[in-house]
Scaffold this motif. Structure first.
Motif, short mmCIF file in Angstrom:
data_model
loop_
_atom_site.label_atom_id
_atom_site.label_comp_id
_atom_site.label_asym_id
_atom_site.label_seq_id
_atom_site.Cartn_x
_atom_site.Cartn_y
_atom_site.Cartn_z
N ILE A 1 77.52 1.58 25.94
CA ILE A 1 78.39 2.17 26.25
C ILE A 1 79.80 2.07 25.36
CG2 ILE A 1 80.25 2.25 28.46
CD1 ILE A 1 78.05 1.40 30.22
N ASP B 1 82.54 4.26 25.04
CA ASP B 1 83.79 4.98 25.66
C ASP B 1 83.17 5.50 26.99
OD1 ASP B 1 82.17 7.38 25.11
OD2 ASP B 1 82.92 7.61 23.22
N ASP B 2 84.54 6.11 27.57
CA ASP B 2 84.39 6.54 29.00
C ASP B 2 83.49 7.87 29.05
OD1 ASP B 2 86.23 4.81 29.97
OD2 ASP B 2 88.02 5.96 29.77
N GLU B 3 83.35 8.51 28.07
CA GLU B 3 82.27 9.76 28.12
C GLU B 3 80.81 9.28 28.02
OE1 GLU B 3 79.82 12.57 26.53
OE2 GLU B 3 80.34 11.24 25.33
N ARG C 1 80.13 6.30 29.19
CA ARG C 1 79.79 5.58 30.57
C ARG C 1 79.50 6.77 31.64
NH1 ARG C 1 81.70 1.23 31.28
NH2 ARG C 1 83.67 1.39 29.90
N GLU C 2 80.21 8.01 31.55
CA GLU C 2 80.03 8.94 32.40
C GLU C 2 78.60 9.44 32.20
OE1 GLU C 2 81.68 13.26 32.91
OE2 GLU C 2 83.10 11.91 33.08
N ARG C 3 78.15 9.60 31.12
CA ARG C 3 76.73 10.04 30.75
C ARG C 3 75.79 9.61 31.11
NH1 ARG C 3 75.18 13.53 25.80
NH2 ARG C 3 77.07 14.47 25.14
N THR D 1 76.10 7.05 33.75
CA THR D 1 75.80 7.05 35.06
C THR D 1 75.27 8.39 35.68
OG1 THR D 1 77.93 5.87 35.15
CG2 THR D 1 77.42 7.10 37.25
#
Length: 194
Positions: free
Chosen positions: A36, A38-40, A42-44, A46
């Protein structure tokens, strides 16, 4: 029994691997190699985890960004113990080798050039020694343009060599194109046949 599943980005490799896993065992261990950053991402991660949970197949997720060979060695021993006790071992799905290679390349970027190759060879040995259902997802990255920067070229070349070595030790190799899996092992041509 090891199978290598390759293809381009968003080709359907992972969904094919997950469906294939469900045919091989009653439960699975999903080794996620993504870091992880970056936020993108992390979203992927999840979203992928939620999709696996909704799929109905029992997955245990293990996150392993670098020590993949060691993780496979441990799981191989645990699967041996399960078989000895009369249980069916889980299928192991690694998704994906090219993310692991990226993590490894960056971790050893400033070490001697041979270090990355040593890590790849160690992983190939672990895959060759694995005695239970094992699925390996990887990206086919060498079909495009030559990267403009040295690290990109190093990665592309290392990924091609890694995939070739993995295919040599796997029982089957699949190429997924536009969601359609092709069993390369069944259509491969031997030089002896030419």
């Amino acid at each position: 029994m090891a199978a290598l599943i390759t293809g381009g980005a968003r080709s359907g490799k992972s969904s094919f691997a997950e469906r294939y896993a469900a045919k091989l065992a009653e439960r699975g261990i999903y080794i996620a190699t993504a870091a992880i950053g970056d936020d993108e991402m992390r979203e992927r991660i999840t979203r992928h985890r939620e999709q696996r949970e909704e799929g109905g197949f029992r997955w245990e997720t293990v996150e392993e960004t670098l020590k993949l060979a060691e993780q496979l060695d441990t799981l191989n021993q645990e699967a041996d113990e399960a078989v000895r006790s009369g249980s069916k071992p889980p299928v192991v799905l690694v998704d994906c080798l090219t993310l692991w290679l990226t993590n490894t390349l960056l971790a050893y970027e400033h070490e001697p050039a041979g270090r990355l190759e040593q890590e790849v060879d160690r992983l190939v040995e672990a895959v060759a020694a694995y005695r239970h259902p094992l699925l390996l997802v990887t990206n086919e990255v060498g079909s495009g343009i030559v990267p403009a920067y040295p690290l990109g070229r190093t990665f592309r070349d290392a990924a091609g060599r890694m995939n070739r070595k993995m295919a040599e030790v796997c029982d089957r190799t699949f190429l997924v194109v536009s969601g359609i899996p092709v069993d390369l092992s069944r259509i491969a041509v031997s030089l002896d046949d030419l």
